[in-house]
Design a protein around this motif. Structure first.
Motif, PDB file in Angstrom:
ATOM      1  N   GLY A  83      -0.993 -12.320  12.369  1.00  0.00           N
ATOM      2  CA  GLY A  83      -1.738 -13.125  11.193  1.00  0.00           C
ATOM      3  C   GLY A  83      -1.126 -12.442  10.037  1.00  0.00           C
ATOM      4  O   GLY A  83      -1.759 -12.384   8.540  1.00  0.00           O
ATOM      5  N   ALA A  84       0.101 -11.757  10.866  1.00  0.00           N
ATOM      6  CA  ALA A  84       0.578 -10.813   8.991  1.00  0.00           C
ATOM      7  C   ALA A  84       1.020 -11.768   7.806  1.00  0.00           C
ATOM      8  O   ALA A  84       2.120 -12.373   8.704  1.00  0.00           O
ATOM      9  N   SER A  85       0.593 -11.595   6.593  1.00  0.00           N
ATOM     10  CA  SER A  85       1.187 -12.205   5.468  1.00  0.00           C
ATOM     11  C   SER A  85       2.121 -11.848   4.625  1.00  0.00           C
ATOM     12  O   SER A  85       2.490 -10.907   5.434  1.00  0.00           O
ATOM     13  N   VAL A  86       2.820 -12.121   3.638  1.00  0.00           N
ATOM     14  CA  VAL A  86       3.482 -11.611   2.750  1.00  0.00           C
ATOM     15  C   VAL A  86       2.960 -11.794   1.514  1.00  0.00           C
ATOM     16  O   VAL A  86       3.240 -13.206   1.166  1.00  0.00           O
ATOM     17  N   ALA A  87       2.744 -11.045   0.573  1.00  0.00           N
ATOM     18  CA  ALA A  87       2.251 -10.839  -0.572  1.00  0.00           C
ATOM     19  C   ALA A  87       2.870 -10.785  -1.952  1.00  0.00           C
ATOM     20  O   ALA A  87       4.083 -10.283  -1.409  1.00  0.00           O
TER      21      ALA A  87
ATOM     22  N   THR B 228       3.270 -10.736  -5.833  1.00  0.00           N
ATOM     23  CA  THR B 228       2.873 -10.043  -7.519  1.00  0.00           C
ATOM     24  C   THR B 228       2.889 -11.189  -8.312  1.00  0.00           C
ATOM     25  O   THR B 228       3.376 -12.214  -8.403  1.00  0.00           O
ATOM     26  N   ASP B 229       1.574 -11.993  -9.244  1.00  0.00           N
ATOM     27  CA  ASP B 229       1.587 -12.586  -9.435  1.00  0.00           C
ATOM     28  C   ASP B 229       1.746 -12.737 -11.072  1.00  0.00           C
ATOM     29  O   ASP B 229       2.134 -10.988 -11.917  1.00  0.00           O
ATOM     30  N   MET B 230       1.049 -13.039 -12.152  1.00  0.00           N
ATOM     31  CA  MET B 230       1.950 -12.941 -13.694  1.00  0.00           C
ATOM     32  C   MET B 230       0.933 -11.443 -14.067  1.00  0.00           C
ATOM     33  O   MET B 230       1.320 -10.960 -15.204  1.00  0.00           O
ATOM     34  N   GLU B 231      -0.396 -11.411 -13.403  1.00  0.00           N
ATOM     35  CA  GLU B 231      -0.734 -10.472 -13.650  1.00  0.00           C
ATOM     36  C   GLU B 231      -0.510  -8.681 -12.966  1.00  0.00           C
ATOM     37  O   GLU B 231      -1.383  -7.757 -13.414  1.00  0.00           O
ATOM     38  N   VAL B 232       0.212  -9.284 -12.609  1.00  0.00           N
ATOM     39  CA  VAL B 232       1.612  -8.109 -11.582  1.00  0.00           C
ATOM     40  C   VAL B 232      -0.192  -7.369  -9.969  1.00  0.00           C
ATOM     41  O   VAL B 232       0.674  -6.705  -9.838  1.00  0.00           O
ATOM     42  N   ARG B 233      -0.632  -8.553 -10.149  1.00  0.00           N
ATOM     43  CA  ARG B 233      -1.755  -8.083  -8.834  1.00  0.00           C
ATOM     44  C   ARG B 233      -1.353  -9.062  -7.829  1.00  0.00           C
ATOM     45  O   ARG B 233      -0.407 -10.321  -7.116  1.00  0.00           O
ATOM     46  N   PRO B 234      -1.012  -8.165  -6.463  1.00  0.00           N
ATOM     47  CA  PRO B 234      -0.616  -8.433  -5.490  1.00  0.00           C
ATOM     48  C   PRO B 234      -1.528  -9.343  -4.803  1.00  0.00           C
ATOM     49  O   PRO B 234      -2.035  -9.299  -3.127  1.00  0.00           O
ATOM     50  N   ALA B 235      -1.659 -10.919  -5.520  1.00  0.00           N
ATOM     51  CA  ALA B 235      -3.485 -12.007  -4.862  1.00  0.00           C
ATOM     52  C   ALA B 235      -2.240 -13.191  -4.718  1.00  0.00           C
ATOM     53  O   ALA B 235      -3.400 -13.954  -4.113  1.00  0.00           O
ATOM     54  N   ARG B 236      -1.053 -13.311  -4.039  1.00  0.00           N
ATOM     55  CA  ARG B 236      -1.165 -14.451  -3.282  1.00  0.00           C
ATOM     56  C   ARG B 236       0.049 -14.570  -2.949  1.00  0.00           C
ATOM     57  O   ARG B 236       1.457 -12.970  -2.845  1.00  0.00           O
TER      58      ARG B 236
ATOM     59  N   ASP C 295     -11.669 -12.888   1.159  1.00  0.00           N
ATOM     60  CA  ASP C 295     -10.335 -13.042   0.708  1.00  0.00           C
ATOM     61  C   ASP C 295     -10.085 -12.300  -0.024  1.00  0.00           C
ATOM     62  O   ASP C 295      -8.748 -11.985   0.301  1.00  0.00           O
ATOM     63  N   ARG C 296     -10.430 -10.248  -0.871  1.00  0.00           N
ATOM     64  CA  ARG C 296     -10.123  -9.751  -0.597  1.00  0.00           C
ATOM     65  C   ARG C 296      -9.510  -8.856   0.042  1.00  0.00           C
ATOM     66  O   ARG C 296      -8.183  -8.462   0.281  1.00  0.00           O
ATOM     67  N   LEU C 297      -9.779  -8.613   0.809  1.00  0.00           N
ATOM     68  CA  LEU C 297      -9.813  -8.025   1.895  1.00  0.00           C
ATOM     69  C   LEU C 297      -8.276  -8.378   3.004  1.00  0.00           C
ATOM     70  O   LEU C 297      -8.010  -7.797   3.085  1.00  0.00           O
ATOM     71  N   ASP C 298      -8.332  -9.944   3.020  1.00  0.00           N
ATOM     72  CA  ASP C 298      -7.084  -9.737   3.323  1.00  0.00           C
ATOM     73  C   ASP C 298      -6.614  -9.949   2.713  1.00  0.00           C
ATOM     74  O   ASP C 298      -4.758  -9.601   3.053  1.00  0.00           O
ATOM     75  N   ASP C 299      -6.007 -10.256   1.658  1.00  0.00           N
ATOM     76  CA  ASP C 299      -5.085  -9.637   0.100  1.00  0.00           C
ATOM     77  C   ASP C 299      -4.199  -8.805   0.574  1.00  0.00           C
ATOM     78  O   ASP C 299      -3.720  -8.243   0.793  1.00  0.00           O
ATOM     79  N   ASP C 300      -5.608  -7.568   0.692  1.00  0.00           N
ATOM     80  CA  ASP C 300      -5.283  -6.031   0.547  1.00  0.00           C
ATOM     81  C   ASP C 300      -4.986  -5.854   1.463  1.00  0.00           C
ATOM     82  O   ASP C 300      -4.139  -4.723   1.894  1.00  0.00           O
ATOM     83  N   LEU C 301      -5.126  -6.043   2.946  1.00  0.00           N
ATOM     84  CA  LEU C 301      -4.732  -6.215   4.599  1.00  0.00           C
ATOM     85  C   LEU C 301      -3.370  -6.836   4.738  1.00  0.00           C
ATOM     86  O   LEU C 301      -2.385  -6.218   4.698  1.00  0.00           O
TER      87      LEU C 301
END
Ligand code: SF4
Length: 411
Positions: free
Chosen positions: A5-9, A11-19, A179-185
């Motif tokens: 289930g591992a994704s690749v994160a 960074t978005d325009m705000e440099v957050r690894p949320a995409r 959603d946030r936890l998925d992104d962080d992990l």
């Protein structure tokens, strides 16, 4: 941990690894190669230039105009994001609920795109935001908690469904936290929502238990034995806990549309090369949204042809680097499709035609298919799990009925 289930994160325009490149276990591939991060440094690089700047500018003007005038790309997506679909798909009876056991969720209004947009406005977030600088549609958003602090990007339709209706969780803040936890992990939200629903079916926690779902995700982060099972996805979790209703194709969990109520997307799930992938041939467009014509979602006729044509077009659009959401405008407005060709031709000095685009899409699909064949996949892998053919889905009380022989004609 090289979990499926591992994704690749990103960074978005705000440099957050949320995409995230969420699907297909791409994070596990990076893990297997020992790659932790890829950093791009554009110091000293020049902006790329079009071969014919004047033609490029004109084509761009028409292309942007086309996106702005289409009701989906110009109005619905910017206002409510992808989760504008929640009410629509629920109404169509195709919103998989409680691990694909029903097609409507009684709590849908609490987690719909409209509700999230209102919450974001009221709390000082932002419902209309681009996930990158070049976007005209801006379907993305910023979700803040009740104290006005950033929590995550606006959760996407698939995420809200996976962690929401599919797990019978109707608390929008809990879904945003998942959603946030998925992104962080670094986890695929679709796979994790589907997996937690399978774990609920197994009795690990109860349907609707938001805190239990959050704790299961945290186990993945800890790398505990249970966490490693959950992080390996729905197929593995179903096997370990002896669950029979496990919604996967080629080991990948199904996304947010029940194939019994939308037969065209079932054809795509069954046949797409990476496993159940809605984006490979988004039949929802034509079956439900009436974009690119209309094919009755509950009938079997015409679905293989629809999925085939969409898979060809999608492979070509994906290879341009454009966001797939431009496809609504391309399907309905021939002049917008032409302006995309004009953009490419002016930029690269090509003379690409519509026929070339079809040929390109076919070529890509053949390469993917060839990879799968050499990896040992056969037509027996182009199948939905058996329960879709035997268990009737309320409210329409339908099963998936496109015959296997027809699925096998797709390629
Ligand atoms: S690029 Fe696509 S996904 Fe990102 S905000 Fe724009 S329309 Fe949405």
């Amino acid at each position: 941990m090289k979990l499926a289930g591992a994704s690749v994160a990103f960074t978005d325009m705000e440099v957050r690894p949320a995409r995230h490149a969420g699907r297909g276990g791409v994070g596990a591939v990076m893990g297997a190669k020992g790659v932790k991060a890829i950093i791009l440094n554009d110091d000293g690089m020049e902006m790329r230039r079009a071969k014919d700047p004047e033609k490029f500018k004109e084509a761009n003007r028409k292309f942007v105009e086309g996106l702005r005038q289409h009701p989906i790309t110009g109005t619905a997506l910017p206002a409510y994001g992808t989760n504008v679909l929640a009410n629509i798909i629920n109404e169509a009876g195709a919103y998989p609920t409680r691990n694909f056991s029903a097609g409507r969720f009684e709590g849908v209004h609490k987690i719909s795109g409209e509700t999230y947009a209102e919450m974001e406005k009221a709390r000082g977030g932002n419902p209309t935001h681009g996930c990158h600088r070049g976007c005209v549609i801006r379907c993305s958003g910023i979700f803040v908690d009740k104290h006005g602090h950033y929590l995550t990007k606006q959760p996407e339709y698939e995420t809200v469904w996976a962690h929401g209706a599919n797990c019978a969780i109707d608390d929008p803040d809990a879904v945003a936290m998942l959603d946030r936890l998925d992104d962080d992990l670094g986890l695929d939200t679709i796979e994790m929502g589907a997996t937690i629903a399978v774990a609920m079916e197994a009795g690990l926690i109860k349907f609707g238990d938001a805190e239990g779902a959050i704790n299961l995700l945290k186990e993945v982060g800890k790398g505990s034995y249970l966490g490693r099972i959950i992080g390996s996805g729905a197929a593995v979790t179903g096997k370990v806990f002896g669950v029979e209703r496990v919604p996967v194709v080629k080991g990948q969990a199904l996304p947010a549309y029940d194939p019994r109520a939308v037969q065209g997307i079932g054809v795509t799930y069954a046949t797409s090369t990476m496993g159940a992938d809605h984006t490979a041939g988004y039949a929802i467009a034509t079956n439900i949204l009436k974009s690119g014509g209309y094919v009755d979602p509950l009938r079997t006729e015409g679905q293989v042809e629809l999925s085939r044509n969409l898979q060809i077009a999608t492979a070509a659009v994906d290879s341009t680097g454009m966001c797939l959401f431009i496809a609504f405008a391309l399907l309905d407005q021939p002049e917008t499709f032409q302006s995309l060709l004009d953009l490419l031709n002016a930029f690269y000095g090509w003379s690409l035609t519509a026929d070339d685009v079809v040929a390109l899409g076919k070529k890509i699909l053949k390469i993917e298919r060839d990879f799968n064949t050499r990896a040992g996949f056969t037509k027996e892998h182009d199948r939905l799990p058996a329960f879709f053919r035997t268990e009737k889905l309320p409210p329409h009380n339908v099963t998936f009925a496109v015959p296997d022989e027809e699925l096998d004609t797709l390629y």
